[in-house]
Structures are given as C-alpha cells and as structure tokens.
Design a protein around this motif. Structure first.
Motif, PDB file in Angstrom:
ATOM      1  N   ASN A   5       0.830  -1.205   0.000  1.00  0.00           N
ATOM      2  CA  ASN A   5       0.000   0.000   0.000  1.00  0.00           C
ATOM      3  C   ASN A   5       0.869   1.262   0.000  1.00  0.00           C
ATOM      4  N   PHE A   6       0.912   1.937  -1.164  1.00  0.00           N
ATOM      5  CA  PHE A   6       1.665   3.183  -1.282  1.00  0.00           C
ATOM      6  C   PHE A   6       0.727   4.377  -1.454  1.00  0.00           C
ATOM      7  N   ASN A   7      -0.514   4.246  -0.994  1.00  0.00           N
ATOM      8  CA  ASN A   7      -1.473   5.340  -1.098  1.00  0.00           C
ATOM      9  C   ASN A   7      -1.001   6.567  -0.323  1.00  0.00           C
ATOM     10  N   ALA A   8      -1.365   7.753  -0.846  1.00  0.00           N
ATOM     11  CA  ALA A   8      -0.911   9.012  -0.244  1.00  0.00           C
ATOM     12  C   ALA A   8      -1.743   9.414   0.973  1.00  0.00           C
ATOM     13  N   GLY A   9      -2.925   8.870   1.119  1.00  0.00           N
ATOM     14  CA  GLY A   9      -3.745   9.186   2.287  1.00  0.00           C
ATOM     15  C   GLY A   9      -5.223   9.235   1.914  1.00  0.00           C
ATOM     16  N   PRO A  10      -6.087   8.551   2.711  1.00  0.00           N
ATOM     17  CA  PRO A  10      -5.728   7.665   3.822  1.00  0.00           C
ATOM     18  C   PRO A  10      -4.715   6.610   3.385  1.00  0.00           C
ATOM     19  N   ASN A 265      12.927   4.732   7.918  1.00  0.00           N
ATOM     20  CA  ASN A 265      12.391   5.520   6.804  1.00  0.00           C
ATOM     21  C   ASN A 265      13.490   5.916   5.820  1.00  0.00           C
ATOM     22  N   GLU A 266      14.660   6.228   6.333  1.00  0.00           N
ATOM     23  CA  GLU A 266      15.773   6.582   5.450  1.00  0.00           C
ATOM     24  C   GLU A 266      16.192   5.389   4.599  1.00  0.00           C
ATOM     25  N   GLU A 267      16.172   4.209   5.187  1.00  0.00           N
ATOM     26  CA  GLU A 267      16.488   2.990   4.426  1.00  0.00           C
ATOM     27  C   GLU A 267      15.434   2.733   3.358  1.00  0.00           C
ATOM     28  N   LYS A 268      14.168   2.860   3.747  1.00  0.00           N
ATOM     29  CA  LYS A 268      13.058   2.622   2.819  1.00  0.00           C
ATOM     30  C   LYS A 268      13.131   3.553   1.615  1.00  0.00           C
ATOM     31  N   ALA A 269      13.271   4.837   1.889  1.00  0.00           N
ATOM     32  CA  ALA A 269      13.350   5.811   0.794  1.00  0.00           C
ATOM     33  C   ALA A 269      14.604   5.577  -0.042  1.00  0.00           C
ATOM     34  N   MET A 295       8.829  10.667   2.784  1.00  0.00           N
ATOM     35  CA  MET A 295       7.463  10.131   2.847  1.00  0.00           C
ATOM     36  C   MET A 295       6.776  10.003   1.495  1.00  0.00           C
ATOM     37  N   ASN A 296       7.116  10.860   0.551  1.00  0.00           N
ATOM     38  CA  ASN A 296       6.460  10.843  -0.766  1.00  0.00           C
ATOM     39  C   ASN A 296       7.515  10.970  -1.851  1.00  0.00           C
ATOM     40  N   ILE A 297       7.712   9.902  -2.600  1.00  0.00           N
ATOM     41  CA  ILE A 297       8.765   9.862  -3.616  1.00  0.00           C
ATOM     42  C   ILE A 297       8.106   9.992  -4.982  1.00  0.00           C
ATOM     43  N   THR A 298       8.343  11.120  -5.639  1.00  0.00           N
ATOM     44  CA  THR A 298       7.681  11.413  -6.911  1.00  0.00           C
ATOM     45  C   THR A 298       8.674  11.275  -8.061  1.00  0.00           C
ATOM     46  N   PHE A 299       8.218  10.683  -9.154  1.00  0.00           N
ATOM     47  CA  PHE A 299       9.107  10.475 -10.307  1.00  0.00           C
ATOM     48  C   PHE A 299       8.300  10.301 -11.581  1.00  0.00           C
ATOM     49  N   THR A 300       8.963  10.512 -12.696  1.00  0.00           N
ATOM     50  CA  THR A 300       8.329  10.341 -14.000  1.00  0.00           C
ATOM     51  C   THR A 300       9.093   9.313 -14.827  1.00  0.00           C
ATOM     52  N   LEU A 301       8.408   8.802 -15.842  1.00  0.00           N
ATOM     53  CA  LEU A 301       9.006   7.897 -16.817  1.00  0.00           C
ATOM     54  C   LEU A 301       9.140   8.640 -18.148  1.00  0.00           C
ATOM     55  N   ARG A 326      -2.817  14.295  -9.986  1.00  0.00           N
ATOM     56  CA  ARG A 326      -3.218  14.764 -11.319  1.00  0.00           C
ATOM     57  C   ARG A 326      -2.532  16.079 -11.731  1.00  0.00           C
ATOM     58  N   SER A 327      -2.144  16.889 -10.749  1.00  0.00           N
ATOM     59  CA  SER A 327      -1.516  18.179 -11.084  1.00  0.00           C
ATOM     60  C   SER A 327      -0.049  18.039 -11.490  1.00  0.00           C
ATOM     61  N   VAL A 328       0.545  16.882 -11.184  1.00  0.00           N
ATOM     62  CA  VAL A 328       1.959  16.658 -11.492  1.00  0.00           C
ATOM     63  C   VAL A 328       2.139  15.521 -12.486  1.00  0.00           C
ATOM     64  N   GLY A 329       1.289  14.501 -12.375  1.00  0.00           N
ATOM     65  CA  GLY A 329       1.415  13.336 -13.247  1.00  0.00           C
ATOM     66  C   GLY A 329       2.518  12.401 -12.782  1.00  0.00           C
ATOM     67  N   GLY A 330       2.908  11.493 -13.640  1.00  0.00           N
ATOM     68  CA  GLY A 330       3.963  10.550 -13.287  1.00  0.00           C
ATOM     69  C   GLY A 330       3.538   9.599 -12.187  1.00  0.00           C
ATOM     70  N   CYS A 331       4.467   9.303 -11.282  1.00  0.00           N
ATOM     71  CA  CYS A 331       4.220   8.315 -10.241  1.00  0.00           C
ATOM     72  C   CYS A 331       4.611   8.872  -8.873  1.00  0.00           C
ATOM     73  N   ARG A 332       4.038   8.274  -7.844  1.00  0.00           N
ATOM     74  CA  ARG A 332       4.350   8.676  -6.478  1.00  0.00           C
ATOM     75  C   ARG A 332       4.245   7.459  -5.572  1.00  0.00           C
ATOM     76  N   ALA A 333       5.298   7.212  -4.817  1.00  0.00           N
ATOM     77  CA  ALA A 333       5.277   6.156  -3.804  1.00  0.00           C
ATOM     78  C   ALA A 333       5.288   6.823  -2.438  1.00  0.00           C
ATOM     79  N   SER A 334       4.210   6.655  -1.693  1.00  0.00           N
ATOM     80  CA  SER A 334       4.129   7.226  -0.348  1.00  0.00           C
ATOM     81  C   SER A 334       4.581   6.172   0.646  1.00  0.00           C
ATOM     82  N   THR A 335       5.699   6.456   1.305  1.00  0.00           N
ATOM     83  CA  THR A 335       6.370   5.459   2.145  1.00  0.00           C
ATOM     84  C   THR A 335       6.231   5.816   3.628  1.00  0.00           C
TER      85      THR A 335
END
Length: 359
Positions: A5-10, A265-269, A295-301, A326-335
């Motif tokens: 589960n990498f949802n941003a919230g909840p 958290n530092e290891e996870k990120a 907490m939120n790792i954002t990236f594009t392909l 939607r305002s940024v696009g790409g991907c986001r992993a919330s850790t």
C-alpha cells in the motif's frame, strides 16, 4: 496476501495495529462494548484518550509548556482556525510556499487579514523547498507558516527556520517520520490519515503562551482555548480515531521510537531513490536532491505510454496507489511509517526490472 500500500492518504496502518483493533472491536477491555460504543465521558474511554496524549508527548518530546489537542475537520479546518485565532489586526501572516497545501492555507488566511508570501518555489514547479528569504523581514508578523512535507511534489524540509515570530507548521504528512525539536514551533498541526492512524482526528500541538495571544471574538467551538481547557472533550471527539491513534503510537514506541523510525524511513526511501538514480535517466525524480521527501517519492518515466504500462504492471503485482497526483502526473510512492521495508525493497526491484525490459 496484503497489498503493498503506497497510497498518499488515507494511507497504510501497521498490520499489528489493525489486528489488535480487530481483536478488540466488539469487546474492548471486557466492557462488552466496542470503543465506538463507549461514552466519551466514561472512565474506560478517558484512559484511551489520555494514553494517546501521553504517548504523543513522550514520542515527540513535547514539553509541559504545550497543549496537545485532538480536533476534527482535518488540516483543512486548521487553515481557517489558525488565522481566525491568531491573525490579529495590523499584523501580517507570512507564508513560505512549497506546494498546494501551502496555497490552500494562504487562501484561507486571506479571508481573515493581511498575508505575505515570504518565499515560494512555485516557478520551479515546487521541485524544492524555498531557501531565498530573509527572516529579518518578519517584524510585527503574526506568525510564519510552513508545510513541512509536500505530498504532491515529494519535497520536505530538512532544516526548519529559526523564526523571530511564532512558527506554525502543517506536518500532516510527515509527523513522527523523523526527530524534530518541538520547541522551535508555536503550533504544529497534522491530520491523522498519513502517519497517525485513520482519518477523523487532527492533532494540534500548541504552545501555551502562544494560545494566550489568541483573539477572543471567535466562535466557541473554533477557539483552541475551548479544547485546551476541556482536554479535547468539549464536544464528542472522534473516539474510535483517537483509539486507533493510541494504538499507532504504541506501535511506534515498540519500533524503538521516532529515532529508530527515522532510520528505517531513510532505508526505505533509499531503496527507491537508488532505483531512480541508477536508472540512467529512465526514471526522473521531481524533487531536487536537497529537498527529497522521506514520505512521498515522486518520479516520472520517459512518456505517458510507459507510465500507464508501469502503473498497470505494478497494480498486477499488488503495488497500490502509485499514480502521481493529477496536477503533477507521473508516479508517487508514499512510504509512510506503516509501509514495511520489504514493500519498498520490492518496489525498487520491480522498478529496475521494468526499466531493463522497457528501455
């Protein structure tokens, strides 16, 4: 099998917390009732309520000179409550803009008085925490407001400003993720649905002497003093959400406290950022390296077609919630804290495999 589960919230809640809540759901502490059914004036609930307060103080090192409040309405209500209480006439609320939530806080403050943007990284698509500002310009300011972590853009404050006026921080998406010096702030607020538990309760940590400066002409339910004087029991609180908060706080303590949580958290990120950095440009981080969020790792392909393919294959492998805002696009992993280390390692491995197959 539980999803990754990498949802941003909840967002993710620790599995041991969910299992304990399940066990106690219909019969809490041999009361023959669920926590949801207890009177908020009962001794059984009062113990839960006070336990959450005590644990939060212990984990964050909150001094007795601060009140800890459990409110409702999410961080969005705090956007209005803060200026309603603390933006005095002939004073200015200063803002450092680092994302969409800063914009929303500023918008609500404008309803109640004078505001000023001290610094902003909007022109750079909020890819970094602003650093070009002078704190000497804050004379006669009501307060300085920052957003400590930006879920949409994947940026986070690494070092907080030492403000000559009251410093207020929205820590909704990174509270308890790393050690902080609470005494740098006059008020901290955080919606629970990222690192503290389920949605429904909002934590406010406010300095007592700052509380004394609040305006008096504020509706009773919207005064911080109302809730401070009644131990957050002026009206019926979100009792189940506070119960879940207390269980999450116990879990954090069992993990070794915030200091050890930060290390994890530092290891996870690190797993995921390494997959990005070692991809030879296949993945590109949105945030600059000095502002990257734990907490939120954002990236594009490289293109939209590959992004859609990545998200579909990720979903097929039970990686949930990886689509970017939607305002940024790409991907986001919330850790967030509750996302296990193995989930982040598995995602990093998948990212590398996907890159190798689609370069």
């Amino acid at each position: 099998m539980r999803a990754y589960n990498f949802n941003a919230g909840p967002a993710a809640i620790p599995l041991p917390v969910l299992e304990r809540a399940q066990k106690e759901l219909v019969n809490f502490q041999n009361t023959g009732m669920s926590v949801m059914e207890l009177s908020h004036r009962s001794k059984d609930y009062e113990e839960v309520h006070n336990r959450a307060n005590t644990l939060l103080r212990e984990l964050l090192g909150i001094p007795d000179t601060y009140e800890v409040l459990f409110l409702q309405g999410g961080a969005s209500l705090q956007f209005s409550m803060i200026p309603m209480n603390f933006l005095q006439e002939n004073k200015t609320a200063h803002f450092i803009m680092s994302g969409s939530w800063s914009e929303k806080a500023l918008k609500e403050a404008k309803v109640f008085g004078e505001t000023r943007i001290l610094a902003s990284s909007k022109e750079d698509k909020y890819a970094h925490i602003p650093g070009d500002y002078s704190l000497e310009e804050l004379e006669d300011g009501a307060y300085l407001h920052i957003t400590s972590n930006n879920t949409i853009y994947g940026t986070q404050w690494n070092e907080y400003p030492t403000s000559p006026i009251p410093l207020i921080a929205d820590m909704s998406s990174d509270i308890l993720c790393k050690e902080i010096d609470v005494e740098k702030f006059s008020l901290i607020y955080a919606g629970a649905q990222k690192n503290l538990g389920p949605s429904g309760v909002t934590v406010v940590i406010v300095k007592k002497d700052f509380l004394e400066t609040a305006r008096s002409n504020v509706p009773t339910i919207l005064k911080y003093s109302t809730h401070a004087e009644s131990n957050s029991l002026y009206n019926t609180p979100p009792t189940f959400a506070i119960y879940m908060l207390s269980l999450v706080l116990e879990w954090v303590k069992e993990q070794g406290g915030v200091k050890n949580i930060q290390k994890i958290n530092e290891e996870k990120a690190g797993y995921i950022y390494s997959a990005i950095d070692e991809s030879e440009g296949f993945y590109k981080a949105h945030a600059t390296e000095d502002s990257r969020s734990l907490m939120n790792i954002t990236f594009t392909l490289p293109n939209e077609e590959l992004t859609k393919k990545f998200l579909q294959e990720a979903k097929d492998r039970q990686f949930i919630g990886l689509a970017g805002h939607r305002s940024v696009g790409g991907c986001r992993a919330s850790t967030y804290n509750a996302v296990p280390k193995e989930a982040c390692a598995a995602l990093a491995k998948f990212m590398t495999e996907f890159k190798n197959q689609n370069q």
